[in-house]
Design a protein around this motif. Sequence first.
Motif, mmCIF file in Angstrom:
data_model
loop_
_atom_site.group_PDB
_atom_site.id
_atom_site.type_symbol
_atom_site.label_atom_id
_atom_site.label_comp_id
_atom_site.label_asym_id
_atom_site.label_seq_id
_atom_site.Cartn_x
_atom_site.Cartn_y
_atom_site.Cartn_z
ATOM 1 N N PHE A 193 -65.172 53.435 -12.488
ATOM 2 C CA PHE A 193 -64.100 54.516 -12.624
ATOM 3 C C PHE A 193 -63.428 54.018 -10.926
ATOM 4 N N ALA A 194 -61.745 54.146 -10.663
ATOM 5 C CA ALA A 194 -60.644 54.061 -9.729
ATOM 6 C C ALA A 194 -60.128 55.385 -9.775
ATOM 7 N N ARG A 195 -59.711 54.884 -8.443
ATOM 8 C CA ARG A 195 -58.356 56.196 -7.665
ATOM 9 C C ARG A 195 -57.380 55.554 -7.866
ATOM 10 N N ILE A 196 -56.295 56.026 -9.114
ATOM 11 C CA ILE A 196 -55.503 55.626 -9.726
ATOM 12 C C ILE A 196 -54.255 56.606 -9.099
ATOM 13 N N ASN A 197 -53.055 56.498 -8.668
ATOM 14 C CA ASN A 197 -52.361 58.066 -8.566
ATOM 15 C C ASN A 197 -52.541 59.300 -8.447
ATOM 16 N N ASP A 204 -45.520 57.702 -16.556
ATOM 17 C CA ASP A 204 -46.528 57.727 -15.807
ATOM 18 C C ASP A 204 -47.632 57.028 -16.434
ATOM 19 N N HIS A 205 -48.048 57.176 -17.272
ATOM 20 C CA HIS A 205 -49.195 56.268 -18.263
ATOM 21 C C HIS A 205 -49.027 54.775 -17.678
ATOM 22 N N ALA A 206 -47.698 54.524 -17.757
ATOM 23 C CA ALA A 206 -47.356 52.853 -17.395
ATOM 24 C C ALA A 206 -47.973 53.162 -16.061
ATOM 25 N N ASN A 207 -47.283 53.740 -14.858
ATOM 26 C CA ASN A 207 -47.965 53.741 -13.700
ATOM 27 C C ASN A 207 -49.120 54.197 -12.909
ATOM 28 N N ALA A 240 -50.248 49.978 -14.415
ATOM 29 C CA ALA A 240 -49.424 48.911 -13.246
ATOM 30 C C ALA A 240 -51.044 49.246 -11.764
ATOM 31 N N GLY A 241 -51.289 50.763 -11.736
ATOM 32 C CA GLY A 241 -52.009 50.377 -10.095
ATOM 33 C C GLY A 241 -53.460 50.076 -10.625
ATOM 34 N N LEU A 242 -54.102 50.087 -11.940
ATOM 35 C CA LEU A 242 -55.256 49.588 -12.533
ATOM 36 C C LEU A 242 -55.406 47.732 -12.049
ATOM 37 N N LEU A 243 -54.304 47.370 -12.984
ATOM 38 C CA LEU A 243 -53.894 46.199 -12.727
ATOM 39 C C LEU A 243 -53.783 45.342 -11.336
ATOM 40 N N ILE A 289 -46.705 52.422 -23.762
ATOM 41 C CA ILE A 289 -46.877 52.278 -22.285
ATOM 42 C C ILE A 289 -46.824 50.638 -22.263
ATOM 43 N N ALA A 290 -47.139 50.112 -23.716
ATOM 44 C CA ALA A 290 -46.703 48.448 -22.859
ATOM 45 C C ALA A 290 -45.725 48.372 -22.985
ATOM 46 N N GLN A 291 -44.229 48.733 -23.672
ATOM 47 C CA GLN A 291 -43.383 48.393 -23.261
ATOM 48 C C GLN A 291 -42.958 48.789 -21.791
ATOM 49 N N SER A 292 -43.392 50.204 -22.098
ATOM 50 C CA SER A 292 -42.854 50.818 -20.605
ATOM 51 C C SER A 292 -43.236 49.840 -19.384
ATOM 52 N N LEU A 293 -44.659 49.362 -19.660
ATOM 53 C CA LEU A 293 -45.339 48.381 -18.077
ATOM 54 C C LEU A 293 -43.883 47.378 -18.026
ATOM 55 N N TYR A 294 -43.901 46.829 -18.770
ATOM 56 C CA TYR A 294 -43.320 45.795 -18.895
ATOM 57 C C TYR A 294 -41.443 45.751 -18.533
#
Length: 270
Positions: free
Chosen positions: A3-7, A73-76, A79-82, A101-106
């Motif tokens: 588990f990670a704390r992201i955003n 929001d999902h893309a962010n 990104a935060g996890l990566l 989400i992949a398209q938004s991340l790009y």
Amino acid sequence: MQFARINDITIHYQVIGATGDRPVLVFANSLGTDFRIWRDVIVRLAGDFAIVLYDKRGHGLSDIGPTPYAIEDHANDLAGLLDMLSVKQAIICGLSVGGLIAQSLYQRRPDLVRALVLCDTAHKIGTAETWAARIAAVEGHGIEAIADSVLERWFTPAFRRPENIAYAGYRNMLVRQPVTGYVATCAAIRDADYTEAAARIAVPTLCVVGDQDGSTPPDVVLATARLIPGARYEVIRDAGHIPCVENPEALTAVLRAFFEIAMHGDRTHE
């Protein structure tokens, strides 16, 4: 479990293999599922790649977080996890909403993306009217009220046989997702449109679809591939909207061939 704390929300994720020198594959799952849908693909890829899986907000063991959502929001979150994992230049494989989400991340963080696999997804999915109807049904009667119609689009008739224990399990996965997270993600899909952005994708891209996908049919995925410069298009036989479940062998073969091109270039003319 990891588990990670992201955003400011808790994200459930898993890393398989070190993310050192090996190429990193990142898998983003579909609406109403968690990252277990990828199991039969990742067991065929583990060892050759580092693999990152995660439950997007509102799904699986991740927090619901504040609503409403946007795909951004999902893309962010991804990104935060990566960033937390110090991953850059990954191959992002997104199924359905995971493909959005992949398209938004790009768009937002091209430094994180080496290549894209847009699996059973599109530049725009559905209409405002269809999403409004689904949201109203789920808010009024729960996911159970729409489960059978959704599963008809997810899986082929051969998979939906009553004696198929796996079918019952995936039905459980769908109906046990948090209603609030499911509805918020429906609204995010409704509002997402990457039609214009598709023409600006400049990394190797594979668009792949099950031949019996009832949610994003082959013609819809092909139309998306035609918007993306140089995109490849493949069809997985005997599969619906979630080919990683129904035909993981065929999907993995297509993915491996594409990963070779994404990492080393097309050598067919050498």
